[in-house]
Design a protein around this motif. Structure first.
Motif, PDB file in Angstrom:
ATOM      1  N   ALA A 142       9.355  -7.127  -6.241  1.00  0.00           N
ATOM      2  CA  ALA A 142       7.907  -7.132  -6.007  1.00  0.00           C
ATOM      3  C   ALA A 142       7.274  -6.364  -7.164  1.00  0.00           C
ATOM      4  N   TRP A 143       6.805  -7.090  -8.152  1.00  0.00           N
ATOM      5  CA  TRP A 143       6.263  -6.427  -9.332  1.00  0.00           C
ATOM      6  C   TRP A 143       5.075  -5.543  -8.989  1.00  0.00           C
ATOM      7  N   ARG A 153       0.826  -1.184   0.000  1.00  0.00           N
ATOM      8  CA  ARG A 153       0.000   0.000   0.000  1.00  0.00           C
ATOM      9  C   ARG A 153       0.874   1.252   0.000  1.00  0.00           C
ATOM     10  N   GLU A 154       1.939   1.227   0.751  1.00  0.00           N
ATOM     11  CA  GLU A 154       2.788   2.409   0.889  1.00  0.00           C
ATOM     12  C   GLU A 154       3.490   2.760  -0.412  1.00  0.00           C
ATOM     13  N   ASP A 155       3.581   4.028  -0.707  1.00  0.00           N
ATOM     14  CA  ASP A 155       4.278   4.557  -1.881  1.00  0.00           C
ATOM     15  C   ASP A 155       3.725   4.024  -3.188  1.00  0.00           C
ATOM     16  N   GLY A 156       2.437   3.737  -3.243  1.00  0.00           N
ATOM     17  CA  GLY A 156       1.788   3.354  -4.486  1.00  0.00           C
ATOM     18  C   GLY A 156       1.836   1.890  -4.844  1.00  0.00           C
ATOM     19  N   ARG A 157       2.327   1.046  -3.931  1.00  0.00           N
ATOM     20  CA  ARG A 157       2.403  -0.391  -4.226  1.00  0.00           C
ATOM     21  C   ARG A 157       1.008  -0.956  -4.441  1.00  0.00           C
ATOM     22  N   GLY A 158       0.883  -1.842  -5.391  1.00  0.00           N
ATOM     23  CA  GLY A 158      -0.383  -2.502  -5.662  1.00  0.00           C
ATOM     24  C   GLY A 158      -0.528  -3.776  -4.842  1.00  0.00           C
ATOM     25  N   ALA A 159      -1.710  -4.350  -4.903  1.00  0.00           N
ATOM     26  CA  ALA A 159      -1.989  -5.597  -4.194  1.00  0.00           C
ATOM     27  C   ALA A 159      -1.213  -6.750  -4.832  1.00  0.00           C
ATOM     28  N   SER A 160      -0.826  -7.708  -4.006  1.00  0.00           N
ATOM     29  CA  SER A 160      -0.072  -8.855  -4.505  1.00  0.00           C
ATOM     30  C   SER A 160      -0.664 -10.146  -3.954  1.00  0.00           C
ATOM     31  N   ILE A 161      -0.202 -11.252  -4.472  1.00  0.00           N
ATOM     32  CA  ILE A 161      -0.658 -12.547  -3.981  1.00  0.00           C
ATOM     33  C   ILE A 161      -0.247 -12.737  -2.528  1.00  0.00           C
ATOM     34  N   TRP A 162       0.880 -12.127  -2.110  1.00  0.00           N
ATOM     35  CA  TRP A 162       1.293 -12.217  -0.712  1.00  0.00           C
ATOM     36  C   TRP A 162       0.262 -11.537   0.183  1.00  0.00           C
ATOM     37  N   ASP A 163      -0.279 -10.411  -0.262  1.00  0.00           N
ATOM     38  CA  ASP A 163      -1.307  -9.730   0.522  1.00  0.00           C
ATOM     39  C   ASP A 163      -2.511 -10.652   0.731  1.00  0.00           C
ATOM     40  N   THR A 164      -2.879 -11.355  -0.322  1.00  0.00           N
ATOM     41  CA  THR A 164      -3.994 -12.296  -0.226  1.00  0.00           C
ATOM     42  C   THR A 164      -3.676 -13.394   0.772  1.00  0.00           C
ATOM     43  N   TYR A 165      -2.492 -13.971   0.672  1.00  0.00           N
ATOM     44  CA  TYR A 165      -2.084 -15.042   1.580  1.00  0.00           C
ATOM     45  C   TYR A 165      -2.037 -14.551   3.026  1.00  0.00           C
ATOM     46  N   ALA A 166      -1.476 -13.346   3.213  1.00  0.00           N
ATOM     47  CA  ALA A 166      -1.288 -12.823   4.567  1.00  0.00           C
ATOM     48  C   ALA A 166      -2.555 -12.236   5.164  1.00  0.00           C
ATOM     49  N   GLY A 167      -3.573 -12.045   4.345  1.00  0.00           N
ATOM     50  CA  GLY A 167      -4.817 -11.482   4.850  1.00  0.00           C
ATOM     51  C   GLY A 167      -4.760  -9.978   5.028  1.00  0.00           C
ATOM     52  N   ALA A 168      -3.915  -9.309   4.249  1.00  0.00           N
ATOM     53  CA  ALA A 168      -3.792  -7.852   4.340  1.00  0.00           C
ATOM     54  C   ALA A 168      -5.042  -7.179   3.787  1.00  0.00           C
ATOM     55  N   ASP A 169      -5.296  -5.999   4.258  1.00  0.00           N
ATOM     56  CA  ASP A 169      -6.426  -5.215   3.776  1.00  0.00           C
ATOM     57  C   ASP A 169      -6.039  -4.565   2.457  1.00  0.00           C
ATOM     58  N   THR A 170      -6.566  -5.064   1.356  1.00  0.00           N
ATOM     59  CA  THR A 170      -6.223  -4.555   0.030  1.00  0.00           C
ATOM     60  C   THR A 170      -7.272  -3.595  -0.514  1.00  0.00           C
TER      61      THR A 170
END
Length: 113
Positions: free
Chosen positions: A78-79, A1-18
């Motif tokens: 991290a693409w 999320r920080e500095d314009g990063r997009g959602a990733s599969i890791w966010d999905t796995y980790a349960g991050a708020d996307t």
């Protein structure tokens, strides 16, 4: 999320708020953001949302590598940080590009190619 990063599969796995992140699309997984964490891991406080925080700690990490005399360092890109929506036509995240340029320059200056 920080500095314009997009959602990733890791966010999905980790349960991050996307919610609101570029590239966030839960249609293939949980159907509704934020994805729920893996219950057994979350109960133990192991969500993986932050991990080693290399994004903020890279200077310290490079200094440690230098002090250890490492001859090489392998990292992955991290693409979702470089192309937040996953579509190059939507543009490259300049802050993400700067991060990787600074990291690579720092590694070379420290003699860790």
């Amino acid at each position: 999320r920080e500095d314009g990063r997009g959602a990733s599969i890791w966010d999905t796995y980790a349960g991050a708020d996307t919610v609101g992140m570029p590239g966030a699309d839960c249609a293939y997984c949980c159907k509704q953001a934020p994805c729920t964490s893996r219950i057994s891991e979350a109960e133990q406080g192991a969500t993986g949302n932050v991990a080693c925080d290399h994004y903020h700690m890279w200077r310290t990490d490079v200094a440690l590598m230098r002090s250890m005399g490492l001859q090489s360092y392998r990292f992955s890109i991290a693409w979702s940080r470089l192309v937040p929506t996953g579509k190059l036509r939507d543009g490259v995240n300049e802050k993400g590009q700067r991060f990787y340029n600074d990291l690579i320059d720092g590694l070379l200056e420290a003699g860790v190619p």
